[in-house]
Motif scaffolding. Structure first.
Motif, short mmCIF file in Angstrom:
data_model
loop_
_atom_site.label_atom_id
_atom_site.label_comp_id
_atom_site.label_asym_id
_atom_site.label_seq_id
_atom_site.Cartn_x
_atom_site.Cartn_y
_atom_site.Cartn_z
N GLU A 205 -11.45 2.75 -14.70
CA GLU A 205 -11.43 3.53 -13.47
C GLU A 205 -11.79 4.99 -13.72
O GLU A 205 -11.68 5.82 -12.83
N GLY A 206 -12.20 5.34 -14.96
CA GLY A 206 -12.66 6.68 -15.25
C GLY A 206 -11.60 7.65 -15.69
O GLY A 206 -11.86 8.85 -15.79
N ASN A 207 -10.38 7.20 -15.98
CA ASN A 207 -9.32 8.09 -16.46
C ASN A 207 -9.50 8.35 -17.95
O ASN A 207 -9.76 7.42 -18.72
N LEU A 208 -9.31 9.62 -18.37
CA LEU A 208 -9.61 10.03 -19.74
C LEU A 208 -8.35 10.19 -20.57
O LEU A 208 -7.30 10.59 -20.07
N LYS A 209 -8.49 9.91 -21.86
CA LYS A 209 -7.47 10.21 -22.84
C LYS A 209 -8.14 10.86 -24.05
O LYS A 209 -9.22 10.43 -24.48
N TYR A 210 -7.50 11.91 -24.58
CA TYR A 210 -8.01 12.59 -25.77
C TYR A 210 -6.84 12.78 -26.73
O TYR A 210 -5.80 13.31 -26.35
N ARG A 211 -7.03 12.30 -27.95
CA ARG A 211 -5.97 12.33 -28.95
C ARG A 211 -4.68 11.69 -28.43
O ARG A 211 -3.58 12.18 -28.66
N GLY A 212 -4.85 10.62 -27.68
CA GLY A 212 -3.71 9.87 -27.20
C GLY A 212 -3.06 10.42 -25.96
O GLY A 212 -2.10 9.83 -25.45
N SER A 213 -3.55 11.52 -25.41
CA SER A 213 -2.92 12.15 -24.25
C SER A 213 -3.86 12.09 -23.05
O SER A 213 -5.07 12.29 -23.18
N SER A 214 -3.29 11.84 -21.87
CA SER A 214 -4.07 11.83 -20.64
C SER A 214 -4.06 13.18 -19.93
O SER A 214 -4.67 13.34 -18.87
N ASN A 215 -3.37 14.17 -20.49
CA ASN A 215 -3.29 15.50 -19.87
C ASN A 215 -4.54 16.30 -20.24
O ASN A 215 -4.47 17.33 -20.92
N VAL A 216 -5.69 15.80 -19.80
CA VAL A 216 -6.99 16.39 -20.12
C VAL A 216 -7.54 17.08 -18.88
O VAL A 216 -7.51 16.52 -17.79
N LYS A 217 -8.04 18.29 -19.06
CA LYS A 217 -8.66 19.01 -17.95
C LYS A 217 -10.18 18.80 -18.00
O LYS A 217 -10.80 18.91 -19.06
N VAL A 218 -10.78 18.50 -16.86
CA VAL A 218 -12.23 18.29 -16.76
C VAL A 218 -12.86 19.46 -16.03
O VAL A 218 -12.39 19.87 -14.96
N LEU A 219 -13.93 20.02 -16.60
CA LEU A 219 -14.68 21.10 -15.98
C LEU A 219 -16.15 20.70 -15.89
O LEU A 219 -16.63 19.88 -16.68
N ILE A 220 -16.86 21.27 -14.94
CA ILE A 220 -18.31 21.11 -14.85
C ILE A 220 -18.94 22.49 -14.99
O ILE A 220 -18.63 23.40 -14.21
N ASP A 221 -19.78 22.65 -16.01
CA ASP A 221 -20.40 23.94 -16.33
C ASP A 221 -19.35 25.02 -16.53
O ASP A 221 -19.53 26.18 -16.14
N GLY A 222 -18.21 24.64 -17.12
CA GLY A 222 -17.16 25.60 -17.43
C GLY A 222 -16.36 26.07 -16.24
O GLY A 222 -15.55 27.00 -16.36
N LYS A 223 -16.52 25.44 -15.07
CA LYS A 223 -15.87 25.90 -13.84
C LYS A 223 -14.98 24.80 -13.27
O LYS A 223 -15.25 23.62 -13.40
N MET A 224 -13.92 25.23 -12.57
CA MET A 224 -13.04 24.32 -11.86
C MET A 224 -13.52 24.07 -10.44
O MET A 224 -13.06 23.14 -9.77
N SER A 225 -14.45 24.88 -9.95
CA SER A 225 -14.75 24.92 -8.52
C SER A 225 -15.28 23.60 -7.98
O SER A 225 -14.95 23.20 -6.86
#
Length: 799
Positions: free
Chosen positions: A178-198
């Motif tokens: 369903e597209g949910n991410l995990k990094y180093r075993g954690s799902s508390n990952v922030k996703v940015l596009i071109d370095g922005k949250m907007s």
């Protein structure tokens, strides 16, 4: 921790990759020749004389035409290829949408610093867009001062789908169906596009990533220790998706159809028109997916009562997402952009629940009951974006302003029917309903100025507001209001001196978070960060970094009212929690040879007052998941990463992580301090079989892992992608299978002084998708050639 034989058998391929690298032997040392020469130049657009960032420059030896090195240009269009031997060479320049450039033969003397006296001007390719793939020679992964960069733009397997398909090719990321991410075993990952949250403000990151075409992605950056420039919230790190910056003028577009097993379908179309002064873009996507989410649980209370439950759930999701954007190129130094997007979502949950209650001492027949539950969600949102960039006359100096606002609403209805047993005619019915609304805004200003040849100074500020309302009809005392205001400012300096690279930053954030219940917190935090890099030799590098981050309670953690599908397994919010902080030092060692790159990361995390989901019993002995602060957690890990090319058509990227976790309880909580070891890893193999297809295989494995109250079972799965260009390379077809062997099983075991609980999940994991993507359009030149300026440096040649 007890490792099962089966665990080692499944993880064996990971260890073999590291034990037997694809080179003859590191002990067979070659005769080294001096590598002291270098080639420097600049790449520009032929018509506009504008610098071309991210152009690929590759240098080849003569007379065998072997690729020696490659690089990409910086934001000024400059490139530098160092550590070359004395000899004869030629080089190529490639950039998407432009004609390739091949140089004349050149000869480098020992210790020669060759600077091209003319900028290399690339002409726009005016032919139809039939070449979907970037044919450059950039490495798939490279390590920069503060991030790992994955160049996915020339990956046919990832370009055949959406951005989520791109992320699945990156070994360090674990992406579910369903597209949910995990990094180093954690799902508390922030996703940015071109370095922005907007662009992701107020919407689900997975919905956006599933709707954007993979072909628009240039590279993906994994930032484990974010610098002061980034918002400090989160704990696992940042996934920053960099989109392609196509500067050529013309009309282009693509359309795709994605069909999956068990009634899954997606259609998407995107168009863009670049005229030089005005640029327009638009897209629309529709997704209709159905998934199975079955699970079962067993609960033993006081060693006397056993409760077993089983749920069979169908989950449906239909998403409409439309977007329109416009760029106004006021002049060479000023650009104004607008973007509008609208999203409509309908979700349906339909579940059947079976409960068995047993009194162990009495040995009486279990008491059985049933429940039917359904829940419908209607969600819609509007997102408005504005961006302005001003470049000053001084090179490397610019200011950017981003503003975004989102307004969304949702209506949630639930209906539940409870039956005493399968033969009983008695039935009770209940329902719940709430309306939710969110208004979120953001203003971000970033300023950058070059310092000397290799340094820069950056500073800026950001204001972010987030207001959420949950309204329950009639029962107004259960209404829930959440309001979050964040003010932040940062400054950081970076540069390079000799073999030493550095970046130092400081960020300050003032947080004001409150609800209409009892939660009301405001506080000022300071977040330092630093990144150091030292080049030990031509092929060895050492990096040291540190960052501090914060996780604030969100509306889901705090909301005391939630509708309940499963009466025995509930999840509720709590007002009695507070923010927590993560301290993250990390040491990295990088070794590069001709075909192989090894990277080793040693990291340690301290999370004070860490928020965890803990299970407890309510007054009716039903289990409830609630967010609570535990004392702290210690997390230590060792990453081993290796990327290599077996030959021109086969490359492998792999990683293996061992970690140690320790959870510290508090006097108020029932569970005891506990610690354990675990490991996980993955291997991504890409084979480009000439004249046939590209096949990409990714294997991911997680051993049994500790959690605060127990442990999660081992998991293992393999994803497979086949892709091929057709219709004279204007289209791509692909077949992707998630969890090829249907081996992905999820189970957790938790306990405290009163109960032992085990939950087993059987999601619909083995899913096959067929995707057809067609690219069309035409590029053209609309401006007359301007007189180009050339640079002259110490020793120059016109090649």
């Amino acid at each position: 921790m007890n490792f099962k034989f089966n665990s080692w058998k499944r993880a064996l391929p990971l260890f073999l990759v590291f034990l037997f690298p694809p080179e003859k032997s590191f002990s067979q040392k070659e005769v080294e020749h001096p590598k002291s020469s270098e080639l420097k130049g600049n790449i520009v657009d032929f018509n506009l004389n504008k610098s071309l960032e991210y152009a690929t420059v590759s240098i080849f030896s003569l007379p065998d035409s072997l690729l020696i090195k490659g690089t990409i240009t910086n934001r000024k269009g400059d490139f530098l290829i160092q550590n070359l031997k004395e000899g004869k060479y030629f080089y190529k320049v490639e950039y998407l949408g432009y004609q390739n450039y091949k140089s004349k033969d050149l000869t480098l003397q020992e210790n020669e610093k060759l600077v091209l006296n003319k900028s290399i001007a690339l002409k726009v390719d005016t032919e139809l867009i039939s070449q979907v793939e970037v044919t450059g020679n950039r490495d798939f992964e490279r390590i920069e001062l503060d991030r790992s960069v994955y160049n996915v733009s020339n990956s046919l397997a990832s370009n055949a789908g959406n951005i989520t398909d791109v992320l699945t090719t990156i070994p360090k990321l674990n992406v579910d169906t369903e597209g949910n991410l995990k990094y180093r075993g954690s799902s508390n990952v922030k996703v940015l596009i071109d370095g922005k949250m907007s662009r992701l403000l107020g919407v689900s990151a997975s919905d956006i990533l599933n709707s954007l075409p993979a072909n628009d992605v240039d590279r993906v950056e994994i930032i484990s220790n974010p610098s002061a420039k980034f918002d400090a919230s989160g704990s696992a790190g940042i996934v920053n998706i960099i989109m392609k910056k196509n500067r050529s003028k013309g009309f282009k577009g693509n359309t795709s159809i994605k069909l999956g097993t068990k009634n899954k379908k997606t259609g998407r179309t995107s168009l863009s028109l670049r005229t030089g002064k005005f640029n327009f873009s638009g897209s629309y996507s529709y997704t209709d997916d159905w998934f199975g989410r079955d699970y079962s649980s067993s609960l033993l209370i006081d060693d006397l009562n056993l409760v077993k439950s089983k749920a069979e759930i169908d989950y449906g999701k239909r998403v409409h997402l439309g977007q329109f954007g416009m760029d106004l190129l006021i002049d060479d130094n000023n650009t104004l952009s607008f973007n509008l997007s609208k999203q409509d979502i309908k979700q349906n949950w339909n579940g059947e629940y079976n409960y068995l209650r047993s009194d162990i001492p009495s040995s009486v027949m279990p008491e059985e009951s049933f429940r039917d539950g359904s829940r419908d969600l209607d969600y819609n949102s509007m997102n408005y974006n504005m961006a302005y960039i001003h470049k000053f006359k001084r090179k490397g100096q610019q200011i950017s302003i981003d503003a975004a606002y989102t307004d969304n609403s949702a209506t949630n209805k639930g209906l539940y029917r409870d039956f005493g047993n399968i033969l009983s005619s008695s039935m009770s019915e209940s329902s719940d309903k709430f309306d939710a609304g969110r208004k979120e805004g953001l203003i971000q200003v970033d300023y950058q100025q070059a310092l000397g040849q290799n340094g820069s100074l950056e500073s800026g500020f950001m204001y972010r507001s987030n207001e959420i309302e949950f309204k329950v009809p009639i029962q107004t005392e259960e209404n829930f209001d959440y309001k979050e205001l964040i003010h932040s400012a940062y400054t950081q300096i970076s540069g390079k001196k000799g073999n030493l690279g550095y970046q130092f930053g400081l960020r300050a954030e003032y947080s004001d978070v409150k609800t209409n219940k009892t939660y009301n917190e405001d506080y000022l935090d300071v977040f330092p960060s630093f990144h150091l890099s030292y080049k030990l030799s031509e092929n060895k590098q050492l990096q040291l970094s540190y960052a501090k981050m914060v996780v604030r309670p969100n509306s889901g953690n705090l909301n005391p009212f939630q509708n309940v599908l499963d009466s025995l397994n509930q999840r509720l919010g709590s007002q009695d929690i507070r923010q927590y902080y993560t301290h993250k030092p990390e040491l990295t060692y990088i070794y590069r040879s001709k075909k192989v790159t090894y990277t080793t990361n040693l990291y340690f995390q301290v999370r004070n007052d860490c928020i965890k989901l803990l299970r407890s019993l309510d007054s009716n002995d039903n289990t409830v998941l609630t967010s609570k602060n535990i004392d702290k957690t210690h997390y230590a890990g060792l990453d081993l990463n290796m990327a290599f090319k077996l030959n021109k058509w086969w490359s492998v990227n792999s990683y293996l992580t061992g970690n140690y976790q320790k959870f510290y309880s508090t006097k108020e909580l029932d569970f005891k301090n506990r610690s354990d070891f675990g490991y996980f890893g993955g291997v991504t193999s890409t084979m480009r079989i000439p004249k046939l297809f590209t096949v990409q295989t990714k294997m991911t494995y997680y051993s049994e892992m500790p959690i605060a109250q127990g442990n999660s079972d081992e998991t293992f799965h393999v994803d497979l992608t086949l892709a091929k260009r057709i219709m004279k390379k204007k289209a791509v077809v692909s077949l992707k299978v998630y969890d090829l062997f249907n081996s992905m099983k999820i189970a957790t075991s938790t306990s405290d002084d009163r109960f032992k609980h085990r939950m087993r999940y059987q999601f619909e994991n083995r899913i096959a998708y067929f995707t057809f993507t067609y690219y069309f359009g035409k590029k053209y030149s609309v401006l007359k050639t301007k007189k180009r300026k050339y640079v002259q440096e110490h020793k120059t040649k016109d090649i």
